[in-house]
Design a protein around this motif. Structure first.
Motif, PDB file in Angstrom:
ATOM      1  N   SER A 117      42.249  58.775 -26.020  1.00  0.00           N
ATOM      2  CA  SER A 117      40.846  57.942 -25.977  1.00  0.00           C
ATOM      3  C   SER A 117      39.921  58.917 -26.254  1.00  0.00           C
ATOM      4  O   SER A 117      40.001  60.104 -26.139  1.00  0.00           O
ATOM      5  N   GLU A 119      36.167  59.279 -24.647  1.00  0.00           N
ATOM      6  CA  GLU A 119      35.571  58.980 -23.469  1.00  0.00           C
ATOM      7  C   GLU A 119      34.226  59.314 -23.437  1.00  0.00           C
ATOM      8  O   GLU A 119      33.753  60.342 -23.912  1.00  0.00           O
ATOM      9  N   SER A 163      44.363  47.785 -31.279  1.00  0.00           N
ATOM     10  CA  SER A 163      44.567  49.227 -30.510  1.00  0.00           C
ATOM     11  C   SER A 163      45.753  49.373 -30.168  1.00  0.00           C
ATOM     12  O   SER A 163      46.051  48.625 -29.062  1.00  0.00           O
ATOM     13  N   ARG A 223      36.046  53.847 -21.193  1.00  0.00           N
ATOM     14  CA  ARG A 223      37.621  54.421 -21.273  1.00  0.00           C
ATOM     15  C   ARG A 223      38.082  53.290 -22.339  1.00  0.00           C
ATOM     16  O   ARG A 223      39.355  53.553 -22.583  1.00  0.00           O
ATOM     17  N   ASP A 226      39.268  54.158 -28.267  1.00  0.00           N
ATOM     18  CA  ASP A 226      40.279  55.038 -28.902  1.00  0.00           C
ATOM     19  C   ASP A 226      39.695  56.310 -29.631  1.00  0.00           C
ATOM     20  O   ASP A 226      38.614  56.328 -30.177  1.00  0.00           O
TER      21      ASP A 226
END
Length: 659
Positions: A117, A119, A163, A223, A226
């Motif tokens: 990911s 973040e 995703s 979070r 991606d």
């Protein structure tokens, strides 16, 4: 007297840009790089990673505490992230590994270890801001996932929508509504979520309200985003996240709260975004349902709700396309983008493909669509060597490849979109625009929308000469001039349009006795007329490009669109869109919008007069062999068999026959 002045700007933010290391022993490759800054910049990103063997292939570049408040600061941050990515790719290659983007599958479908990911930590000043930020991110979580979701791709794996990471993760949950983030209430809130929702830890949600675990600054962590391939896309996402945080801070200052959207709608929309991305459909609560469900109307308004105030039925939800929901969100955040001095180029990776989706379905809206376009154009470049080599090029990472793909597909529409967004994103400073806060005396002006004329007591009123502002005024001017043709009529029309006059003359001519003669006088010669047979046309269509070229060359041109009546709605939508977003320097006047019968059946026709505002008025009149184009020749017209049918009656653009 000025008692307060507020400007909601950007606070500090932290970006962790994610990638994946491939190799025989990713942990051994990553271990000597952890905690290091690979570039000599003063505030260079630091390499972060996981110590667990299952997470050993994941690596993040931590920007540290940064500010996105100015374009110069954002450019510096983007450059540092790109340089650090290129340096990391070189360092990993020297140690026998390969740095790859998240979701890339060199040998087949990726496992969960190949997915990571990006973040984002957003600073909050108070517990109220923490609550508002969490709930606002929760409200728009489905749109954020649809915009930023990354599917799996590679030489043997076809890309898709949605995703892949969120579809496979087992340690991430949908964000729940946070009723309070105050320390005195947080323990009870956590216990309630554990008991009623099954959420035992807040850091398992898409939005972690207690983020910033290192204690650098109090923050909320996202979070659900991606990891992107391009640094340009990551920076656009950071701007979107910061814009939502600015809105939350404005809510706090105004004493507002984020509405409690039903959890079932949040869950359903999130699942659709994870599975289908921007191709999904979202449920949106209706306004009436929201007010009823939250005590906004009825006996419970303004006080605590009772059982009698609660809705007896489930609130109705409307279904919207995901790309339209995302586009509406970006438009709604324009004031927040203004506060950060954001230009169109910075948010173009989010905007360009969404805005042109209806007219150009192949336009890339995010990196999933971009990878699909790469697969169509050059599938051989998706092997691991090409992909890894690109990550070592800082200039390539900083390039906005999403908007470049859209521009190559529709250059005219992309340029018009940029012009359309530059104005609302720019600040209207007093030095650039006249003040609008003072009452205006409109008695001495012909134009009620313009500034007042100069008038002093004891002196005669001086009226300001203005151009016609409505289509009716243009019609009056043409009648007073004796309905001239050729250059004379074009001069009247150019003066009207240059003064900001209305462009729908068909509505005024609908019941006019001399409608046919006026239209014939305004139509240019036949050699300046272009006929189009497609209902969904744009300025990039072949016929429209030809008409624009003729208008710039001769001063005016006619674009006549003739389609079956079944395509009338699409034709009207295209006419409205092209009249609103027209090429620079051109004005558009709608001459006719008719439904008629011919040998080919019932047809719909619209005529657009394109006028070059900067061109010459010396347009030759049509010769005998170049009679101006008419709606339909008399020989081909047939009266409708049923007088109630629309037949050859003139109809304004955008209206349907109701008879």
């Amino acid at each position: 007297m000025l008692v307060g002045l507020y400007r909601d700007g950007a606070l500090r933010q932290r970006i962790r840009k994610g990638y994946v290391i491939a190799g025989e022993d990713p942990a051994e490759v990553l271990r000597p790089l952890l905690g290091r800054a690979l570039t000599p910049e003063r505030q260079a990103p630091v390499v972060r990673g996981e110590a667990q063997p299952a997470e050993a292939g994941r690596v993040w570049l931590d920007s540290g505490t940064v500010s996105l408040s100015t374009p110069a600061a954002r450019a510096r941050i983007a450059r540092s992230l790109a340089d650090a990515t290129a340096a990391l790719a070189v360092a990993v290659r020297r140690r026998g590994g390969v740095l790859l983007p998240s979701g890339y599958a060199p040998g087949g479908p990726p496992t969960s270890a190949w997915l990571t990911s990006d973040e984002h930590d957003v600073e909050v000043y108070s517990d109220v801001q923490r609550e508002l930020c969490t709930n606002l991110f929760r409200q728009h979580s489905a749109a954020l996932i649809a915009l930023t979701g990354r599917s799996a791709y590679g030489p043997h794996t076809a890309g898709g929508q949605g995703s892949r990471r969120l579809a496979e993760t087992t340690d991430q949950l949908t964000t729940r509504y946070l009723h309070s983030a105050a320390p005195a209430h947080l323990e009870r809130v956590t216990a309630s979520l554990s008991r009623d929702e099954g959420v035992t830890r807040l850091d398992l949600m898409d939005v972690d309200p207690l983020g910033g675990s290192d204690g650098a600054f109090p923050a909320v962590t996202l979070r659900m985003i991606d990891a992107q391939i391009l640094v340009a896309d990551t920076m656009a996402h950071a701007l979107l996240v910061q814009a939502l945080a600015i809105r939350a801070r404005r809510f706090e200052r105004e004493g507002r709260r984020v509405p409690a959207l039903l959890q079932q709608i949040v869950d359903r929309n999130r699942s659709r975004a994870v599975a289908h991305g921007l191709a999904a459909s979202f449920d949106v609560e209706s306004g009436a349902a929201n007010r009823q469900g939250r005590g906004g109307a009825g006996p419970g308004r303004g006080g605590p709700r009772t059982a009698a105030d609660r809705p007896k039925t489930r609130p109705q939800a409307r279904v919207h396309k995901a790309h339209r929901v995302c586009l509406d969100l970006l438009k709604d955040l324009t004031p927040e983008f203004q506060a950060m001095d954001v230009g169109f180029a910075e948010v173009a990776p989010l905007l360009a493909g969404l805005a042109l989706q209806d007219s150009h379905p192949l336009a890339a809206r995010n990196e999933n669509d971009l990878v699909a376009s790469w697969r169509r154009a050059a599938p051989a470049e998706l092997d691991d060597q090409h992909v890894a080599g690109r990550l070592a090029d800082a200039g390539w990472l900083l390039t906005d490849h999403v908007t470049a793909q859209v521009r190559s597909l529709a250059p005219g529409s992309t340029s018009l979109l940029a012009l359309e967004w530059e104005q609302p994103l720019a600040w209207n400073t007093p030095a650039q625009h006249a003040r609008r806060d003072r009452p205006r005396d409109r008695r001495d002006t012909d134009d009620p929308t313009g500034p007042p004329a100069t008038h002093r007591p004891g002196q005669p009123s001086q009226r300001r000469a203005t151009a016609p502002r409505t289509a009716a005024a243009l019609l009056t001017a043409l009648e007073q001039a004796g309905n001239p043709s050729g250059a004379a009529s074009l001069a009247v029309v150019r003066e009207h349009l240059a003064g900001g006059g209305g462009g729908d003359l068909d509505r005024e001519l609908r019941n006019h006795a001399q409608a046919r003669e006026i239209r014939r006088s305004l139509r240019p010669p036949r050699r300046q007329t272009v006929t189009a047979g497609e209902a969904r046309f744009t300025w990039d269509s072949e016929a429209a490009v030809q008409a624009v070229t003729l208008a710039r060359r001769h001063g005016a041109a006619l674009l006549a669109c003739d389609v079956p009546v079944s395509d009338k709605l699409d034709l009207n939508a295209s006419v409205r869109r092209c009249a609103q977003h027209r090429p620079e320097g051109l004005a558009v006047l709608t001459l006719a919008s008719t439904v008629y019968r011919s040998e080919r059946g019932q047809r719909a026709k619209s005529e657009l007069l394109l006028v070059d505002l900067a061109g010459s008025s010396a347009v030759p009149d049509g010769a005998d062999d170049e009679r101006p184009a008419d709606d339909e020749s008399p020989a081909s017209r047939k009266p409708p068999s049923n007088p109630e049918e629309p037949g050859n009656h003139d109809m304004p653009v955008g209206e349907e026959a109701t008879r």
